[in-house]
Design a protein around this motif. Structure first.
Motif, PDB file in Angstrom:
ATOM      1  N   HIS A  41       0.838  -1.200   0.000  1.00 18.54           N
ATOM      2  CA  HIS A  41       0.000   0.000   0.000  1.00 18.54           C
ATOM      3  C   HIS A  41       0.873   1.250   0.000  1.00 18.54           C
ATOM      4  CE1 HIS A  41      -2.500   3.166   1.789  1.00 18.54           C
ATOM      5  NE2 HIS A  41      -3.547   2.505   1.361  1.00 18.54           N
ATOM      6  N   THR A  42       1.857   1.289   0.883  1.00 21.15           N
ATOM      7  CA  THR A  42       2.739   2.454   1.000  1.00 21.15           C
ATOM      8  C   THR A  42       3.547   2.671  -0.266  1.00 21.15           C
ATOM      9  OG1 THR A  42       2.867   2.152   3.386  1.00 21.15           O
ATOM     10  CG2 THR A  42       4.606   3.475   2.364  1.00 21.15           C
ATOM     11  N   ARG A  43       4.099   1.598  -0.825  1.00 17.80           N
ATOM     12  CA  ARG A  43       4.913   1.733  -2.044  1.00 17.80           C
ATOM     13  C   ARG A  43       4.087   2.263  -3.210  1.00 17.80           C
ATOM     14  NH1 ARG A  43       7.661  -4.040  -1.464  1.00 17.80           N
ATOM     15  NH2 ARG A  43       5.749  -4.454  -2.578  1.00 17.80           N
ATOM     16  N   VAL A  44       2.864   1.765  -3.358  1.00 15.63           N
ATOM     17  CA  VAL A  44       2.000   2.250  -4.444  1.00 15.63           C
ATOM     18  C   VAL A  44       1.627   3.717  -4.207  1.00 15.63           C
ATOM     19  CG1 VAL A  44      -0.259   1.983  -5.560  1.00 15.63           C
ATOM     20  CG2 VAL A  44       1.143  -0.042  -5.073  1.00 15.63           C
ATOM     21  N   ALA A  45       1.286   4.087  -2.988  1.00 14.60           N
ATOM     22  CA  ALA A  45       0.935   5.480  -2.683  1.00 14.60           C
ATOM     23  C   ALA A  45       2.107   6.419  -2.975  1.00 14.60           C
ATOM     24  CB  ALA A  45       0.490   5.615  -1.226  1.00 14.60           C
ATOM     25  N   VAL A  46       3.332   6.026  -2.611  1.00 13.35           N
ATOM     26  CA  VAL A  46       4.507   6.861  -2.878  1.00 13.35           C
ATOM     27  C   VAL A  46       4.752   6.977  -4.383  1.00 13.35           C
ATOM     28  CG1 VAL A  46       7.041   6.947  -2.656  1.00 13.35           C
ATOM     29  CG2 VAL A  46       5.612   6.507  -0.648  1.00 13.35           C
ATOM     30  N   THR A  47       4.573   5.889  -5.115  1.00  8.42           N
ATOM     31  CA  THR A  47       4.753   5.920  -6.571  1.00  8.42           C
ATOM     32  C   THR A  47       3.755   6.873  -7.215  1.00  8.42           C
ATOM     33  OG1 THR A  47       5.608   3.661  -6.562  1.00  8.42           O
ATOM     34  CG2 THR A  47       4.802   4.511  -8.659  1.00  8.42           C
ATOM     35  N   VAL A 177      -0.545   3.170 -16.271  1.00  4.60           N
ATOM     36  CA  VAL A 177      -1.039   2.429 -15.115  1.00  4.60           C
ATOM     37  C   VAL A 177       0.023   1.420 -14.668  1.00  4.60           C
ATOM     38  CG1 VAL A 177      -2.783   0.780 -14.314  1.00  4.60           C
ATOM     39  CG2 VAL A 177      -3.477   2.756 -15.681  1.00  4.60           C
ATOM     40  N   ALA A 178       0.696   0.774 -15.585  1.00  6.19           N
ATOM     41  CA  ALA A 178       1.733  -0.205 -15.224  1.00  6.19           C
ATOM     42  C   ALA A 178       2.821   0.454 -14.376  1.00  6.19           C
ATOM     43  CB  ALA A 178       2.331  -0.812 -16.475  1.00  6.19           C
ATOM     44  N   SER A 179       3.138   1.715 -14.653  1.00  8.34           N
ATOM     45  CA  SER A 179       4.213   2.378 -13.902  1.00  8.34           C
ATOM     46  C   SER A 179       3.858   2.576 -12.413  1.00  8.34           C
ATOM     47  CB  SER A 179       4.547   3.745 -14.530  1.00  8.34           C
ATOM     48  OG  SER A 179       3.506   4.690 -14.281  1.00  8.34           O
ATOM     49  N   LEU A 180       2.570   2.589 -12.095  1.00 11.91           N
ATOM     50  CA  LEU A 180       2.158   2.755 -10.704  1.00 11.91           C
ATOM     51  C   LEU A 180       2.491   1.532  -9.862  1.00 11.91           C
ATOM     52  CD1 LEU A 180      -1.354   4.382 -11.206  1.00 11.91           C
ATOM     53  CD2 LEU A 180       0.835   5.526 -10.794  1.00 11.91           C
ATOM     54  N   PHE A 181       2.651   0.392 -10.536  1.00 12.18           N
ATOM     55  CA  PHE A 181       2.885  -0.861  -9.837  1.00 12.18           C
ATOM     56  C   PHE A 181       4.288  -1.411 -10.064  1.00 12.18           C
ATOM     57  CE2 PHE A 181      -1.613  -0.490 -11.049  1.00 12.18           C
ATOM     58  CZ  PHE A 181      -2.152  -0.323  -9.780  1.00 12.18           C
ATOM     59  N   ALA A 182       5.127  -0.651 -10.757  1.00 10.36           N
ATOM     60  CA  ALA A 182       6.506  -1.067 -11.036  1.00 10.36           C
ATOM     61  C   ALA A 182       7.397  -0.656  -9.867  1.00 10.36           C
ATOM     62  CB  ALA A 182       6.987  -0.448 -12.343  1.00 10.36           C
ATOM     63  N   ILE A 183       7.211  -1.327  -8.763  1.00  3.99           N
ATOM     64  CA  ILE A 183       7.933  -0.948  -7.537  1.00  3.99           C
ATOM     65  C   ILE A 183       8.797  -2.078  -7.031  1.00  3.99           C
ATOM     66  CG2 ILE A 183       6.474   0.887  -6.688  1.00  3.99           C
ATOM     67  CD1 ILE A 183       4.730  -1.156  -5.351  1.00  3.99           C
TER      68      ILE A 183
END
Length: 183
Positions: A41-47, A177-183
């Protein structure tokens, strides 16, 4: 065994809640206490925060804000805290530093946690849009989709192969959208 309901909190009482690491919100007078977000959750929010900051450098009138409190209603008291929001600099300047923002942000972004129900998300989305919000993005990390809501329009559901478009609120904004989850 009888259930004893405590009276709804006032805004002043809400502001004095302990800083215990939990996120507190009010929904129509009911205190909601949410556990601290987990890693995904935190990683996606920061991205999302970083992507919006990068894209909004060209929009001098808008600012990206993490986890701010918004008073959506005073009677009954409703205070929401989106994971990320976009707010006009004018509204930021007009708000006392020791106060919550009045009304919904122009854009509210909620990253879905496993503990949130579809009903909770629908209520939040409706509250944002009915109290001045122009767009709401609901981000689903597990399915890697984004649901985009604008006042009066049907939801647009985007998968990882598509691009978020800022529409009238954020013209020129395009985020994969893919870039939001590329963490």
């Amino acid at each position: 065994m009888a259930t004893v309901l405590s009276p709804p909190l006032t805004l002043e009482e809400f502001a004095r809640l302990p800083k215990d690491g939990a996120c507190h919100e009010m929904n129509a007078g009911e205190l909601l206490t949410l556990p601290p977000p987990k890693s995904l959750h935190t990683r996606v929010a920061v991205t999302i925060l970083e992507a919006l900051q990068e894209q909004l450098r060209q929009h001098a009138a808008l600012r990206v804000i993490p986890e701010a409190g918004y008073v959506l209603s005073r009677d009954p008291l409703t205070i929401r805290q989106p994971d990320v929001s976009v707010l006009s600099r004018e509204r930021i300047r007009a708000t006392d530093p020791d106060s919550y923002f009045e009304g919904a942000p122009e854009l509210a972004v909620e990253v879905v946690s496993p503990s949130e129900s579809a009903e909770d998300l629908e209520i939040k989305t409706r509250q944002y849009l009915q109290n001045g919000g122009q767009q709401v993005w609901i981000i689903y990390p597990r399915t890697q989709t984004v649901h985009v809501f604008s006042g009066g329009s049907a939801a647009i559901i985007l998968d990882r192969d598509q691009t978020l478009d800022g529409g009238d609120l954020l013209p020129g904004l395009h985020i994969s959208v893919a870039s939001l989850f590329a963490i």
